[in-house]
Scaffold this active site. Structure first.
Site, mmCIF file in Angstrom:
data_model
loop_
_atom_site.group_PDB
_atom_site.id
_atom_site.type_symbol
_atom_site.label_atom_id
_atom_site.label_comp_id
_atom_site.label_asym_id
_atom_site.label_seq_id
_atom_site.Cartn_x
_atom_site.Cartn_y
_atom_site.Cartn_z
ATOM 1 N N GLU A 174 9.352 -0.592 -16.873
ATOM 2 C CA GLU A 174 8.554 -1.535 -16.061
ATOM 3 C C GLU A 174 8.236 -0.723 -14.697
ATOM 4 O OE1 GLU A 174 8.724 -6.174 -14.712
ATOM 5 O OE2 GLU A 174 10.239 -4.667 -13.955
ATOM 6 N N CYS A 206 9.099 -11.514 -7.350
ATOM 7 C CA CYS A 206 8.218 -11.525 -8.395
ATOM 8 C C CYS A 206 7.694 -12.978 -8.756
ATOM 9 C CB CYS A 206 9.374 -11.002 -9.813
ATOM 10 S SG CYS A 206 9.916 -9.576 -9.211
ATOM 11 N N HIS A 247 1.639 -9.550 -9.709
ATOM 12 C CA HIS A 247 1.734 -8.361 -9.407
ATOM 13 C C HIS A 247 1.490 -7.377 -10.385
ATOM 14 C CE1 HIS A 247 6.071 -9.354 -10.428
ATOM 15 N NE2 HIS A 247 5.951 -8.128 -10.899
ATOM 16 N N HIS A 282 1.818 -9.590 -13.865
ATOM 17 C CA HIS A 282 2.440 -10.721 -14.448
ATOM 18 C C HIS A 282 3.104 -11.541 -13.151
ATOM 19 C CE1 HIS A 282 6.671 -9.072 -14.723
ATOM 20 N NE2 HIS A 282 6.201 -8.475 -13.759
ATOM 21 N N ASP A 308 -3.392 -4.015 -22.497
ATOM 22 C CA ASP A 308 -3.605 -3.207 -21.336
ATOM 23 C C ASP A 308 -4.656 -3.850 -20.303
ATOM 24 O OD1 ASP A 308 -5.707 -0.054 -20.967
ATOM 25 O OD2 ASP A 308 -3.561 -0.641 -20.050
ATOM 26 N N HIS A 309 -4.792 -3.723 -19.059
ATOM 27 C CA HIS A 309 -5.361 -4.326 -18.124
ATOM 28 C C HIS A 309 -5.737 -6.053 -18.494
ATOM 29 C CE1 HIS A 309 -6.377 -0.260 -17.179
ATOM 30 N NE2 HIS A 309 -6.963 -0.891 -16.226
ATOM 31 N N HIS A 340 2.110 -3.704 -12.956
ATOM 32 C CA HIS A 340 3.042 -2.424 -13.405
ATOM 33 C C HIS A 340 1.924 -1.640 -14.227
ATOM 34 C CE1 HIS A 340 6.673 -4.438 -11.934
ATOM 35 N NE2 HIS A 340 6.241 -5.586 -12.508
HETATM 36 N N1 LIG Z 1 16.400 -8.590 -15.678
HETATM 37 C C1 LIG Z 1 14.955 -8.198 -15.087
HETATM 38 N N2 LIG Z 1 14.629 -8.259 -13.689
HETATM 39 C C2 LIG Z 1 13.508 -8.006 -13.324
HETATM 40 C C3 LIG Z 1 12.428 -7.819 -13.809
HETATM 41 C C4 LIG Z 1 12.721 -7.747 -15.461
HETATM 42 O O1 LIG Z 1 11.770 -7.953 -16.284
HETATM 43 N N3 LIG Z 1 14.032 -8.249 -15.831
HETATM 44 N N4 LIG Z 1 11.406 -7.590 -13.594
HETATM 45 C C5 LIG Z 1 11.131 -7.379 -11.971
HETATM 46 C C6 LIG Z 1 9.801 -7.663 -11.577
HETATM 47 O O2 LIG Z 1 8.984 -7.754 -12.442
HETATM 48 C C7 LIG Z 1 9.580 -6.707 -10.553
HETATM 49 O O3 LIG Z 1 8.157 -6.453 -10.386
HETATM 50 C C8 LIG Z 1 10.254 -5.375 -10.436
HETATM 51 O O4 LIG Z 1 10.873 -5.549 -9.455
HETATM 52 P P1 LIG Z 1 11.925 -4.423 -8.640
HETATM 53 O O5 LIG Z 1 13.174 -4.274 -9.867
HETATM 54 O O6 LIG Z 1 12.526 -5.042 -7.416
HETATM 55 O O7 LIG Z 1 10.972 -3.163 -8.420
HETATM 56 P P2 LIG Z 1 11.388 -1.817 -8.229
HETATM 57 O O8 LIG Z 1 11.890 -1.124 -9.646
HETATM 58 O O9 LIG Z 1 10.122 -1.070 -7.936
HETATM 59 O O10 LIG Z 1 12.582 -1.673 -7.307
HETATM 60 P P3 LIG Z 1 12.423 -1.831 -5.644
HETATM 61 O O11 LIG Z 1 14.024 -1.993 -5.373
HETATM 62 O O12 LIG Z 1 11.574 -2.949 -5.314
HETATM 63 O O13 LIG Z 1 12.001 -0.407 -5.355
HETATM 64 C C9 LIG Z 1 12.461 -7.704 -11.218
HETATM 65 N N5 LIG Z 1 13.468 -8.056 -11.858
HETATM 66 ZN ZN LIG Z 2 6.859 -7.299 -12.163
#
Ligand SMILES: Nc1nc2c(c(=O)[nH]1)N=C([C@H](O)[C@H](O)COP(=O)(O)OP(=O)(O)OP(=O)(O)O)CN2
Ligand SMILES: [Zn+2]
Length: 131
Positions: free
Chosen positions: A120, A37, A43, A18, A75-76, A45
């Site tokens: 996620e 993002c 990217h 997404h 999925d996918h 998940h």
């Molecule tokens: N309120 C939300 N905030 C974020 C969402 C979401 O769905 N709701 N999604 C994302 C991104 O999709 C992202 O891919 C995830 O980012 P991030 O949180 O940074 O990733 P990690 O959990 O792996 O944390 P790191 O700190 O990068 O290790 C972002 N925010």
């Molecule tokens: Zn994401």
């Protein structure tokens, strides 16, 4: 004898990609709000979806069918391009939980769906109870 009350949980994983991008914001605003993002290439998940059903009188087989109806179609997939709902709704995990709830609640007897939980990432987990 009073019926025992309990919850049964089904865990269903699916992989999808997404991009967090709102059609209501400019490209600059999207970059500011969604940061990494908002990368136009998207990217992915490995989402882990859990749904909790009230009362374990619902047989496992039904839970399996529910996964097939609701989560397997995700999925996918590219959520933004392959799932019409996300063509106008930003594919945050919150909105994904609402999407799954709204589709799943139609498939189970009224009042039995208790909760949707979506992982996620290891750090980002959303819970939705239809409120
Ligand atoms: N309120 C939300 N905030 C974020 C969402 C979401 O769905 N709701 N999604 C994302 C991104 O999709 C992202 O891919 C995830 O980012 P991030 O949180 O940074 O990733 P990690 O959990 O792996 O944390 P790191 O700190 O990068 O290790 C972002 N925010
Ligand atoms: Zn994401």
């Amino acid at each position: 004898m009073a019926e025992r009350i309990g919850y049964i949980t089904r865990v269903q994983s699916f992989s999808a990609c997404h991009r967090l991008h709102s059609p209501d914001l400019s490209d600059e605003e999207n970059k500011k709000v969604y940061g990494k993002c908002n990368n136009p290439n998207g990217h992915g998940h490995n989402y882990k979806g859990l749904y909790f059903i009230y009362l374990w009188s619902v047989f496992i087989v039904v839970l399996h069918q529910l996964s097939d109806v609701i989560m397997t179609p995700l999925d996918h997939k590219n959520l933004d391009k392959d799932v019409p709902y996300f063509s106008t709704v930003v594919s945050t995990t919150e909105n994904l939980a609402v999407y799954i709830w709204d589709h799943m609640v139609r498939e189970v007897p009224e009042g039995l769906l208790y909760e949707i939980k979506i992982h996620e990432t290891d750090k980002n987990i959303v819970v939705y109870r239809g409120e």
